[in-house]
Motif scaffolding. Structure first.
Motif, mmCIF file in Angstrom:
data_model
loop_
_atom_site.group_PDB
_atom_site.id
_atom_site.type_symbol
_atom_site.label_atom_id
_atom_site.label_comp_id
_atom_site.label_asym_id
_atom_site.label_seq_id
_atom_site.Cartn_x
_atom_site.Cartn_y
_atom_site.Cartn_z
ATOM 1 N N SER A 23 0.833 -1.193 0.000
ATOM 2 C CA SER A 23 0.000 0.000 0.000
ATOM 3 C C SER A 23 0.874 1.252 0.000
ATOM 4 C CB SER A 23 -0.900 -0.002 1.238
ATOM 5 O OG SER A 23 -1.724 1.131 1.238
ATOM 6 N N GLY A 24 0.578 2.179 -0.893
ATOM 7 C CA GLY A 24 1.318 3.431 -0.965
ATOM 8 C C GLY A 24 2.565 3.373 -1.829
ATOM 9 N N ASP A 25 2.960 2.182 -2.277
ATOM 10 C CA ASP A 25 4.135 2.055 -3.133
ATOM 11 C C ASP A 25 3.799 2.564 -4.530
ATOM 12 O OD1 ASP A 25 6.780 1.434 -3.576
ATOM 13 O OD2 ASP A 25 6.493 -0.724 -3.717
ATOM 14 N N ARG A 26 4.818 2.861 -5.304
ATOM 15 C CA ARG A 26 4.607 3.312 -6.680
ATOM 16 C C ARG A 26 3.966 2.193 -7.505
ATOM 17 N NH1 ARG A 26 10.545 2.046 -6.890
ATOM 18 N NH2 ARG A 26 10.662 0.285 -8.305
ATOM 19 N N ALA A 27 3.512 2.507 -8.701
ATOM 20 C CA ALA A 27 2.971 1.485 -9.598
ATOM 21 C C ALA A 27 4.063 0.465 -9.916
ATOM 22 C CB ALA A 27 2.457 2.138 -10.875
#
Length: 120
Positions: free
Chosen positions: A69-73
């Motif tokens: 969650s919250g990581d880049r694509a």
């Protein structure tokens, strides 16, 4: 697992390997989501019951997209490999994606790659 089909194999294709790799996973070595080997050359769509190498999830099955969650694509490299031998002759109980990849490198005739992006 996702439905995949392919066509246009190069001459000399004797089997296929299908993989899904996430190079953007927060690990130094990426993350293997799927690794299916020894698919007969007569098959042009992913079969049920194919031999799966244990994924980085720890199971012998497809592991879907799951960036933190919250990581880049994340990019997911879905690859169909045309292979010049009918079997990579891997130990079905203990082989890892890294060892399977090592063996695959020496037998790949061609590859087709689809790279979707996914973000949580």
């Amino acid at each position: 697992s996702p439905q995949l089909s392919w066509s246009g194999a190069p001459e000399g294709t004797r089997s296929y390997v299908v993989t899904c790799f996430d190079p953007d996973a927060p690990t130094p070595s990426g993350f293997w989501h799927w690794f299916v080997v020894d698919i007969p050359a007569s098959v042009t769509e992913l079969p049920a019951g194919a031999f799966h190498v244990r994924s980085d999830f720890g199971s012998k099955a497809f592991g879907g997209a799951a960036p933190p969650s919250g990581d880049r694509a994340h990019r997911y490299f879905y690859v169909v490999h045309a292979v010049d031998v009918p079997s990579l002759e891997l130990d079905r109980e203990s082989v890892t994606p890294a060892v399977a990849s090592f063996n695959l490198v020496f037998h790949t005739l061609a590859r087709a790659i689809i790279t979707p992006l996914y973000a949580a």
